[in-house]
Design an enzyme around this catalytic site. Structure first.
Site, PDB file in Angstrom:
ATOM      1  N   ASP A 178      40.361 -35.258  41.555  1.00 44.58           N
ATOM      2  CA  ASP A 178      38.905 -35.066  41.516  1.00 44.58           C
ATOM      3  C   ASP A 178      38.542 -34.574  40.116  1.00 44.58           C
ATOM      4  OD1 ASP A 178      36.284 -34.761  42.429  1.00 44.58           O
ATOM      5  OD2 ASP A 178      36.659 -32.852  43.382  1.00 44.58           O
ATOM      6  N   ARG A 206      42.118 -33.155  59.289  1.00 43.03           N
ATOM      7  CA  ARG A 206      43.336 -33.650  58.622  1.00 43.03           C
ATOM      8  C   ARG A 206      44.049 -34.696  59.471  1.00 43.03           C
ATOM      9  NH1 ARG A 206      44.473 -30.276  54.234  1.00 43.03           N
ATOM     10  NH2 ARG A 206      44.015 -28.068  54.484  1.00 43.03           N
ATOM     11  N   PHE A 245      32.496 -36.710  49.347  1.00 38.14           N
ATOM     12  CA  PHE A 245      33.473 -35.794  49.929  1.00 38.14           C
ATOM     13  C   PHE A 245      34.092 -36.462  51.152  1.00 38.14           C
ATOM     14  CE2 PHE A 245      35.068 -32.257  52.422  1.00 38.14           C
ATOM     15  CZ  PHE A 245      35.756 -31.557  51.455  1.00 38.14           C
ATOM     16  N   GLU A 282      50.012 -36.588  45.414  1.00 37.89           N
ATOM     17  CA  GLU A 282      48.797 -35.806  45.670  1.00 37.89           C
ATOM     18  C   GLU A 282      47.794 -36.656  46.443  1.00 37.89           C
ATOM     19  OE1 GLU A 282      47.431 -33.256  46.271  1.00 37.89           O
ATOM     20  OE2 GLU A 282      46.333 -32.294  44.641  1.00 37.89           O
ATOM     21  N   ASP A 283      46.971 -35.985  47.220  1.00 40.53           N
ATOM     22  CA  ASP A 283      45.990 -36.699  48.033  1.00 40.53           C
ATOM     23  C   ASP A 283      44.861 -37.277  47.190  1.00 40.53           C
ATOM     24  OD1 ASP A 283      44.979 -34.214  47.388  1.00 40.53           O
ATOM     25  OD2 ASP A 283      44.523 -33.594  49.439  1.00 40.53           O
TER      26      ASP A 283
END
Ligand code: 5GP
Length: 183
Positions: free
Chosen positions: A102, A164, A151, A98-99
């Site tokens: 959070d 991206r 963010f 997963e990136d």
């Protein structure tokens, strides 16, 4: 540097070095096995593509597509499964890639669905971890970098489907999204 970035958090070279380290670690940990890498689309596409080439083992690739952010906002929205959850990992050694971790809501949901399929083993690898924002109980087995509450975009991570393709990870200038109407 892209002009919409306020600053770069991790350069392309820093990302490459850390991804290679994670690949070496996984190669050692999964000796004699053929794990399946589960890429959580779309944010983790770039990380997964680089990581799998640093794993010196026979491995396979699966993906699921999820979305938890409204297009115009940087705050989490409803988690939606935009494609059916059609992977079957029963009896397999699964590495979820997963990136970013959070609030943890996305991954706690995904990990529960996967556990219910009785994999032989289940490991979670995240490139970025924002522990200060955690709401659901989920911990990664391997974290690329722990970051503060900001963010970030780039290296697969988007804002409104853009950025991206940036080779680095950085923080957007507030002016980029403050002018966008809330969804
Ligand atoms: P969680 O369910 O842990 O709150 O959110 C996980 C998902 O939210 C990530 O897979 C990612 O798509 C998105 N997300 C969380 N933080 C960020 C961020 O800083 N930048 C971007 N682009 N996406 C984020």
């Amino acid at each position: 540097m892209n002009r919409d970035l306020a600053y770069e958090m991790f350069s392309a070279q820093e990302l490459k070095t850390r991804v290679a380290e994670i690949g070496r670690q996984l190669t050692e940990e999964y000796q004699g096995k053929a794990p399946v890498l589960l890429c959580i689309m779309k944010g983790s596409l770039v990380f997964t593509a680089d990581l799998m080439r640093e794993i010196n083992l026979p491995c396979t690739l699966e993906s699921i597509t999820l979305s938890s952010y409204r297009a115009m906002a940087t705050r989490p929205g409803e988690l939606t499964m935009t494609k059916p959850f059609d992977v079957d990992v029963t009896g397999q050694d699964v590495i979820v890639v997963e990136d970013i971790l959070d609030t943890g809501k996305t991954l706690s949901y995904v990990m529960e669905l996967l556990k219910a399929q009785s994999p032989a083993s289940l490991k979670l690898v995240v490139l970025l971890d924002k522990p200060s924002r955690r709401e659901a109980q989920v911990e990664a087995d391997i974290v690329g970098f722990t970051i503060p509450d900001a963010f970030v975009v780039g290296y697969g991570l988007d804002y409104d489907q853009k950025y991206r393709n940036l080779p680095c990870i950085g923080v957007l200038k507030p002016s980029v999204y403050s002018s966008q109407p809330e969804a």
